[in-house]
Write a protein that holds these residues in place. Structure first.
Motif, PDB file in Angstrom:
ATOM      1  N   LEU A 113       0.872  -1.179   0.000  1.00 67.31           N
ATOM      2  CA  LEU A 113       0.000   0.000   0.000  1.00 67.31           C
ATOM      3  C   LEU A 113       0.908   1.227   0.000  1.00 67.31           C
ATOM      4  N   ILE A 114       0.744   2.066  -1.014  1.00 65.04           N
ATOM      5  CA  ILE A 114       1.533   3.298  -1.051  1.00 65.04           C
ATOM      6  C   ILE A 114       0.610   4.472  -0.756  1.00 65.04           C
ATOM      7  N   ILE A 115       1.029   5.283   0.210  1.00 66.76           N
ATOM      8  CA  ILE A 115       0.242   6.447   0.607  1.00 66.76           C
ATOM      9  C   ILE A 115       0.985   7.702   0.150  1.00 66.76           C
ATOM     10  N   GLU A 116       0.349   8.508  -0.679  1.00 66.15           N
ATOM     11  CA  GLU A 116       0.932   9.818  -0.996  1.00 66.15           C
ATOM     12  C   GLU A 116       0.361  10.830  -0.026  1.00 66.15           C
ATOM     13  N   ASN A 117       1.228  11.384   0.801  1.00 67.25           N
ATOM     14  CA  ASN A 117       0.776  12.341   1.806  1.00 67.25           C
ATOM     15  C   ASN A 117       0.502  13.706   1.163  1.00 67.25           C
ATOM     16  N   VAL A 118      -0.083  14.602   1.933  1.00 70.41           N
ATOM     17  CA  VAL A 118      -0.326  15.968   1.473  1.00 70.41           C
ATOM     18  C   VAL A 118       1.025  16.627   1.163  1.00 70.41           C
ATOM     19  N   GLY A 119       1.084  17.367   0.074  1.00 75.95           N
ATOM     20  CA  GLY A 119       2.331  18.030  -0.310  1.00 75.95           C
ATOM     21  C   GLY A 119       2.768  19.041   0.726  1.00 75.95           C
ATOM     22  N   ASN A 120       3.863  18.722   1.445  1.00 74.66           N
ATOM     23  CA  ASN A 120       4.298  19.555   2.564  1.00 74.66           C
ATOM     24  C   ASN A 120       5.576  18.935   3.127  1.00 74.66           C
ATOM     25  N   LEU A 121       6.612  19.753   3.293  1.00 72.77           N
ATOM     26  CA  LEU A 121       7.900  19.223   3.780  1.00 72.77           C
ATOM     27  C   LEU A 121       7.960  19.138   5.300  1.00 72.77           C
ATOM     28  N   VAL A 122       6.993  19.742   5.977  1.00 75.68           N
ATOM     29  CA  VAL A 122       7.122  19.953   7.415  1.00 75.68           C
ATOM     30  C   VAL A 122       6.191  19.052   8.239  1.00 75.68           C
ATOM     31  N   CYS A 123       4.902  19.135   7.970  1.00 71.79           N
ATOM     32  CA  CYS A 123       3.923  18.584   8.905  1.00 71.79           C
ATOM     33  C   CYS A 123       3.743  17.067   8.845  1.00 71.79           C
ATOM     34  N   PRO A 124       3.613  16.478   7.646  1.00 74.37           N
ATOM     35  CA  PRO A 124       3.221  15.064   7.607  1.00 74.37           C
ATOM     36  C   PRO A 124       4.141  14.141   8.400  1.00 74.37           C
ATOM     37  N   VAL A 125       5.419  14.428   8.431  1.00 73.83           N
ATOM     38  CA  VAL A 125       6.357  13.505   9.066  1.00 73.83           C
ATOM     39  C   VAL A 125       6.120  13.368  10.570  1.00 73.83           C
ATOM     40  N   GLU A 126       5.474  14.362  11.156  1.00 68.28           N
ATOM     41  CA  GLU A 126       5.210  14.320  12.598  1.00 68.28           C
ATOM     42  C   GLU A 126       4.073  13.345  12.951  1.00 68.28           C
ATOM     43  N   PHE A 127       3.278  12.983  11.941  1.00 65.36           N
ATOM     44  CA  PHE A 127       2.102  12.145  12.199  1.00 65.36           C
ATOM     45  C   PHE A 127       2.291  10.748  11.618  1.00 65.36           C
ATOM     46  N   ASN A 128       2.660   9.808  12.454  1.00 63.22           N
ATOM     47  CA  ASN A 128       2.815   8.433  12.000  1.00 63.22           C
ATOM     48  C   ASN A 128       1.471   7.883  11.568  1.00 63.22           C
ATOM     49  N   LEU A 129       1.513   7.056  10.535  1.00 67.85           N
ATOM     50  CA  LEU A 129       0.272   6.461  10.024  1.00 67.85           C
ATOM     51  C   LEU A 129       0.221   4.973  10.317  1.00 67.85           C
ATOM     52  N   GLY A 130       1.331   4.446  10.882  1.00 72.29           N
ATOM     53  CA  GLY A 130       1.450   3.004  11.077  1.00 72.29           C
ATOM     54  C   GLY A 130       2.231   2.360   9.941  1.00 72.29           C
ATOM     55  N   GLU A 131       2.772   3.191   9.056  1.00 73.40           N
ATOM     56  CA  GLU A 131       3.523   2.704   7.902  1.00 73.40           C
ATOM     57  C   GLU A 131       4.800   1.981   8.317  1.00 73.40           C
ATOM     58  N   ASP A 132       5.299   1.107   7.396  1.00 73.23           N
ATOM     59  CA  ASP A 132       6.591   0.464   7.630  1.00 73.23           C
ATOM     60  C   ASP A 132       7.731   1.407   7.271  1.00 73.23           C
ATOM     61  N   ILE A 133       7.507   2.186   6.234  1.00 73.18           N
ATOM     62  CA  ILE A 133       8.608   2.950   5.647  1.00 73.18           C
ATOM     63  C   ILE A 133       8.136   4.343   5.262  1.00 73.18           C
ATOM     64  N   LYS A 134       8.950   5.324   5.616  1.00 74.44           N
ATOM     65  CA  LYS A 134       8.719   6.682   5.129  1.00 74.44           C
ATOM     66  C   LYS A 134       9.700   6.951   3.986  1.00 74.44           C
ATOM     67  N   VAL A 135       9.224   7.616   2.959  1.00 76.87           N
ATOM     68  CA  VAL A 135      10.077   7.968   1.827  1.00 76.87           C
ATOM     69  C   VAL A 135       9.895   9.456   1.542  1.00 76.87           C
ATOM     70  N   ALA A 136      11.015  10.156   1.346  1.00 73.93           N
ATOM     71  CA  ALA A 136      10.950  11.577   1.003  1.00 73.93           C
ATOM     72  C   ALA A 136      11.212  11.735  -0.485  1.00 73.93           C
ATOM     73  N   VAL A 137      10.398  12.562  -1.129  1.00 74.22           N
ATOM     74  CA  VAL A 137      10.676  12.947  -2.518  1.00 74.22           C
ATOM     75  C   VAL A 137      11.072  14.417  -2.497  1.00 74.22           C
ATOM     76  N   LEU A 138      12.281  14.701  -3.006  1.00 69.13           N
ATOM     77  CA  LEU A 138      12.750  16.084  -3.088  1.00 69.13           C
ATOM     78  C   LEU A 138      13.155  16.329  -4.533  1.00 69.13           C
ATOM     79  N   SER A 139      12.559  17.341  -5.157  1.00 76.06           N
ATOM     80  CA  SER A 139      13.006  17.635  -6.517  1.00 76.06           C
ATOM     81  C   SER A 139      14.211  18.558  -6.421  1.00 76.06           C
ATOM     82  N   ILE A 140      15.179  18.328  -7.300  1.00 75.16           N
ATOM     83  CA  ILE A 140      16.420  19.094  -7.155  1.00 75.16           C
ATOM     84  C   ILE A 140      16.187  20.579  -7.425  1.00 75.16           C
ATOM     85  N   THR A 141      15.094  20.903  -8.101  1.00 71.67           N
ATOM     86  CA  THR A 141      14.795  22.322  -8.357  1.00 71.67           C
ATOM     87  C   THR A 141      14.389  23.069  -7.085  1.00 71.67           C
ATOM     88  N   GLU A 142      14.151  22.333  -6.016  1.00 70.19           N
ATOM     89  CA  GLU A 142      13.817  23.005  -4.745  1.00 70.19           C
ATOM     90  C   GLU A 142      15.051  23.583  -4.061  1.00 70.19           C
TER      91      GLU A 142
END
Ligand SMILES: Nc1nc2c(ncn2[C@@H]2O[C@H](COP(=O)(O)OP(=O)(O)OP(=O)(O)O)[C@@H](O)[C@H]2O)c(=O)[nH]1
Ligand SMILES: [Mg+2]
Ligand SMILES: [Zn+2]
Lengths: 218, 113
Positions: A113-142
Motif C-alpha cells: 500500500l503506497i500512501i501519498e501524503n499531502v504536499g508539505n515538507l514539514v507537517c506530515p512527518v510528525e504524524f505516524n500512520l502506522g507505515e513500515d517505511i517513510k520515503v521523502a521525494v525532493l526535486s532538485i529544483t527546490e
C-alpha cells in the motif's frame, strides 16, 4: 495549584498508528508513506512506479490531498485500486484518516500500500500512520539547502528520491553537497536519483521496493 | 502550519485534566518541545491563543521548554549534543548515533487556580 501531566501531544495519533500497524502486519502488507513538497513529483514518481510494479506486486494507493481528487484520478488510470482522502484543510494525513480509508480495500489480497501524503515538507512527518517505511521525494529544483532546513523528514525516511534530475543543467544545485547533507542527517538512508519525466533511475527504486515487499511478506 | 493540530492535542489533554475542576481557571501550561520536531514556538503560541479564547484557559501563560538534540554512540558510548543535525559520531566517526533527547512533544504540567 500545580498539576503534573507528562502526556504526549501526539499520543492519540500514535495509538491509532500502532493499531493500523497491527492490521498491516496481520495481513502481511507493506505500507510506504511518501512525503515531499507540493510539486516535488510524488504523483509522477508513483505513476512510473506503478507501471513497472503492476505485473509483479499487488498494490493499492491512498492519495492524500487537502481538497481535490486530481491525483487519485491520475493514479486510477494506471489500473490500481485507489482511495482519495481529503483532509479538508489539514496539512497532513493522520492515522485515523488512514484507518477509515482501509475499509475500502481487500487487505488480504494486497502486498503493498503506497500512501501519498499531502504536499508539505514539514507537517506530515510528525504524524505516524502506522507505515513500515517513510520515503521523502525532493526535486532538485527546490534547492540543495532543503535537507538541513527540514531535517526531520530526512532523518525519518528510509529512502530519499531526488527527482527531476533531467533538469540538473538548469539549476545551480550541488549534487555532492545535497547527498552529503542527506547522509549527514541520515547515514543509513538509500538515495535514488531519478527523473520521473524520463523514467531514468526508476528501475533501481522499484527493485528496492520489491526487496522490501519480499522482506515483509516472507 | 500543523501547530493548530498539535494544539488540538494539547487542549484535549488540558480538558481531560480540568474535567473535574469546572470552576478552576488554568493560569499556565508548560509544553516540552524537542529540537528535532517541527513545532515552531511562535506558531504554538498563536495557536494557543486561538484555542484558549472563550475557555477557562483564556489569559493563561504558555511556556515552551525547548530540549536540545543529543545522541549516544552505540560504538564508543560518546554522548553529547548533535550539531547541525550531523548524525556521525564526533569521537569515532561511527554512524550508529541513537537519539537521546530532542524528539519530545508533550504537556509537562499545568497551573490552575
Ligand atoms: N522535468 C521534470 N518534471 C517533473 C518530474 N517529475 C514531475 N515533474 C513535473 O512536476 C510537476 C508536479 O508533479 P506532481 O507529480 O504532480 O507533484 P506532487 O509532488 O505529486 O505534487 P502535489 O501532490 O501537489 O504535492 C508536474 O508538472 C510534473 O509533470 C521530473 O522528473 N522532471
Ligand atoms: Mg501529488
Ligand atoms: Zn562513537
Amino acid at each position: 495549584m500545580e498539576i503534573s501531566v507528562n502526556e504526549g501531544i501526539l499520543d492519540l495519533n500514535e495509538r491509532a498508528a500502532s493499531e493500523n500497524r497491527k492490521l498491516f502486519d496481520r495481513h502481511g502488507l507493506l505500507v510506504i508513506n511518501i512525503m515531499g513538497s507540493p510539486g516535488a513529483g510524488k504523483t509522477t514518481v508513483l505513476e512510473k512506479t506503478i507501471d513497472v510494479l503492476i505485473d509483479s506486486v499487488r498494490l493499492a494507493v491512498i492519495e492524500g490531498d487537502i481538497y481535490t481528487s486530481k491525483d487519485a484520478r491520475r493514479i486510477e488510470k494506471h489500473g490500481v485500486p485507489v482511495r482519495q482522502i481529503n483532509t479538508g484543510g489539514a496539512c497532513h494525513l493522520d492515522a485515523r484518516m488512514i484507518r477509515k480509508a482501509l475499509d475500502e480495500f481487500d487487505l488480504e489480497n494486497i502486498d503493498l500500500l503506497i500512501i501519498e501524503n499531502v504536499g508539505n515538507l514539514v507537517c506530515p512527518v510528525e504524524f505516524n500512520l502506522g507505515e513500515d517505511i517513510k520515503v521523502a521525494v525532493l526535486s532538485i529544483t527546490e534547492g540543495d539547502d532543503k535537507p538541513l532546513k527540514y531535517p526531520l523528514l530526512f532523518k525519518e525516511s528510509a529512502a530519499v528520491i531526488l527527482n527531476k534530475i533531467d533538469l540538473l543543467d538548469f539549476t545551480d544545485v550541488d549534487m555532492d553537497s545535497l547527498r552529503r547533507d542527506i547522509r549527514k542527517i541520515n547515514p543509513v538512508v538509500d538515495i535514488f536519483e531519478v527523473s520521473a519525466r524520463s523514467g531514468e533511475g526508476i528501475d533501481d527504486w522499484v527493485r528496492w521496493i520489491i526487496k522490501k515487499v519480499k522482506e515483509k511478506t516472507e | 502550519m500543523h501547530e493548530l493540530a498539535l494544539m488540538a492535542g494539547v487542549f484535549d489533554i488540558v480538558k481531560k485534566y480540568t474535567a473535574e475542576l469546572p470552576d478552576k481557571k488554568v493560569t499556565r501550561v508548560t509544553l516540552v518541545v524537542g529540537e528535532l520536531t517541527n513545532a515552531v514556538p511562535e506558531a504554538l503560541e498563536s495557536s494557543f491563543q486561538v484555542y484558549a479564547k472563550g475557555t477557562n484557559v483564556e489569559g493563561a501563560e504558555l511556556i515552551v521548554r525547548r530540549i536540545p538534540l543529543t545522541a549516544l554512540c552505540v560504538e564508543c558510548r560518546w554522548e553529547g549534543k548533535v550539531e547541525e543535525y550531523t548524525f556521525i559520531c564526533p569521537k569515532c566517526s561511527g554512524l550508529g548515533l541513537e537519539i537521546k533527547t530532542g524528539r519530545e512533544l508533550y504537556v509537562e504540567s499545568m497551573e490552575v487556580e
